[in-house]
Design a protein around this motif. Structure first.
Motif, mmCIF file in Angstrom:
data_model
loop_
_atom_site.group_PDB
_atom_site.id
_atom_site.type_symbol
_atom_site.label_atom_id
_atom_site.label_comp_id
_atom_site.label_asym_id
_atom_site.label_seq_id
_atom_site.Cartn_x
_atom_site.Cartn_y
_atom_site.Cartn_z
ATOM 1 N N GLU A 165 42.087 -70.427 -28.971
ATOM 2 C CA GLU A 165 40.912 -70.536 -28.111
ATOM 3 C C GLU A 165 39.643 -70.487 -28.946
ATOM 4 O OE1 GLU A 165 40.932 -67.501 -25.166
ATOM 5 O OE2 GLU A 165 42.861 -68.084 -24.303
ATOM 6 N N PRO A 166 38.535 -71.049 -28.427
ATOM 7 C CA PRO A 166 37.263 -70.929 -29.154
ATOM 8 C C PRO A 166 36.942 -69.475 -29.458
ATOM 9 C CG PRO A 166 37.045 -72.503 -27.344
ATOM 10 C CD PRO A 166 38.405 -71.868 -27.195
ATOM 11 N N GLY A 212 38.402 -79.233 -35.389
ATOM 12 C CA GLY A 212 38.380 -79.770 -34.033
ATOM 13 C C GLY A 212 38.939 -81.180 -33.986
ATOM 14 N N ASP A 247 41.596 -76.517 -30.196
ATOM 15 C CA ASP A 247 41.728 -75.511 -29.144
ATOM 16 C C ASP A 247 42.559 -76.051 -27.995
ATOM 17 O OD1 ASP A 247 40.022 -77.277 -27.893
ATOM 18 O OD2 ASP A 247 38.314 -75.915 -27.823
ATOM 19 N N GLN A 322 34.429 -64.188 -32.125
ATOM 20 C CA GLN A 322 33.075 -64.704 -32.331
ATOM 21 C C GLN A 322 32.067 -63.943 -31.474
ATOM 22 O OE1 GLN A 322 32.077 -68.738 -30.843
ATOM 23 N NE2 GLN A 322 31.434 -69.158 -32.945
#
Length: 414
Positions: A165-166, A212, A247, A322
């Motif tokens: 996941e981000p 990405g 992701d 993050q």
């Protein structure tokens, strides 16, 4: 190697099983054999081997069923191999707890023996990999397994896809794999989705990070797919190694999408990153490590109070590591003493969540407007829209669904 190290070899093909068993015996292992999953389970319960290498496709009880049985009682290394594998099967094997997945038609017996040796040595060692532990913090089984997989794949030359996941730390994992792996002798060059179509050349480096990859444009997808195929033809020797991230869920798109075809070339080796909410016991450790690094960066030596650490561990963290890092960076800036208090963390989190929510709404609005203008400009042609926005067709379809933008018809939009 101690001769007491016992390996169970499971394969319904007698000749292949005996060949591998012979090579393992020559390498110093004590070898057990089984012709199917049912026999293997009886052998496992009776003799408790130190590692298992099993075919996936077998009668009576296949490799995935055997793996599930083993994982219900033991964490010994299990390597799954098959000559009739697929991306979905590999993903399923890793999901069920396999330590490695090998396509036996592309990997010789010697390479398979080396894989088993690495798995056994890694499992039997009580000395943690200090370099990886410093980069990838956490003591939960999920984080330990993550470090083991990084350590196992790092020495190879094959492409690796990092999925998470981000905010889960995909960049950190790629950096760690490069730093301790086969490409560490040179530089790592990053190619992001926003610049993928502009950089259709292979840089002079030891590793290339396709950041990405599912969002790369059509031209970039084709270019890097051909590069991976050319490298595979040379057994991945003499060319920069490919490390990529996404992701997207593995295998969540149809085969007609170029981005999935590119990822297919990398999906033999996939590293799945756990979301922070799935490893709550690690949040405190990760937070303390981040405080150390951030404090060094700004020149302020501080630490978390026990109450602040407990508060952080109780949060959901939809933005994963993050988001946690952003909060701690601000908390350090607002801390005047040597200890980050719970009240400071609480107030910063409230402000951060409010600002992040506002940014998400603004980003979604701008994204929808840009997509809508491109669709209108191309008359609803998805391929031209993808080219105009520098994205893959798969990414455009996902954005259309996300923002509920109607197309005139499926035929008109091709």
């Amino acid at each position: 190697m101690p001769t007491a190290t016992r390996v169970l070899v499971v394969d319904d093909l007698d000749r292949a099983r005996r060949a591998l068993a012979h090579e393992l015996a020559d390498a110093g292992f004590d070898v057990l054999e089984a012709a199917d999953g049912l026999q293997a389970w009886e052998q496992f319960r009776t003799h408790r081997p130190d590692a298992v290498v099993t075919d996936m496709v077998m009668p009576h009880c296949d490799g995935i069923e055997l793996l599930a049985k083993i994982r219900s009682q033991s964490d010994v290394p299990v390597i799954v191999f098959t000559a009739r594998g697929s991306i979905q099967r590999a993903a399923q094997a890793f999901k069920e707890g396999a330590d490695d997945f090998v396509a036996s038609d592309e990997v010789g017996v010697d390479a398979l023996v080396a894989t088993i040796e690495r798995a056994v040595h890694g499992a039997s060692s009580n000395t943690p990999n200090d370099a990886l532990r410093d980069r990838i913090a956490g003591d939960s089984p999920a984080m330990q397994r993550l470090r083991e997989r990084i350590a196992g794949l790092a020495p190879l030359r094959h492409p690796v896809l990092v999925r998470g996941e981000p905010g889960t730390g995909r960049d950190a994992v790629v950096d760690a794999m490069h730093a301790v792996g086969s490409s560490s002798h040179g530089t790592l060059v990053r190619v992001s989705a926003t610049e993928s179509d502009a950089k259709l050349t292979v840089p002079n480096c030891s590793a290339i990070y396709l950041d990405g990859v599912d969002r790369f444009g059509g031209r970039a997808q084709s270019f890097w797919l051909k590069y991976v195929e050319d490298c595979a033809a040379r057994a991945f020797q003499g060319s920069p190694r490919i490390l990529a991230s996404t992701d997207e869920l593995v295998g969540d798109l149809g085969d007609d999408h170029a981005d999935l075809r590119l990822r297919n070339g990398m999906l033999r080796y996939v590293i799945e990153l756990p979301a922070l909410r799935h490893v709550p016991s690690d949040i405190g450790v990760i937070a303390e490590r981040l405080v150390e690094r951030l404090g060094e960066r700004v020149g302020r030596r501080v630490r978390l109070s026990p109450a602040a650490r407990d508060f952080l561990s109780a949060q959901a963290w939809p933005g994963n590591t993050q988001q946690l890092e952003q909060l701690l960076e601000r908390s350090i800036a607002f801390t005047r003493g040597r200890q980050i208090r719970r009240d400071t963390v609480h107030d910063v989190l409230a402000d951060l969540e409010e600002s992040l929510d506002r940014i998400r709404r603004q980003h979604a609005h701008l994204e929808r407007e840009r997509l809508f203008r491109a669709i209108r400009e191309t008359g609803g042609n998805v391929s031209r829209t993808a080219e105009l926005l520098g994205k893959s067709r798969g990414a455009i379809y996902r954005l259309i669904e996300k923002h509920d933008i109607p197309l005139r018809s499926r035929n008109d939009s091709q």
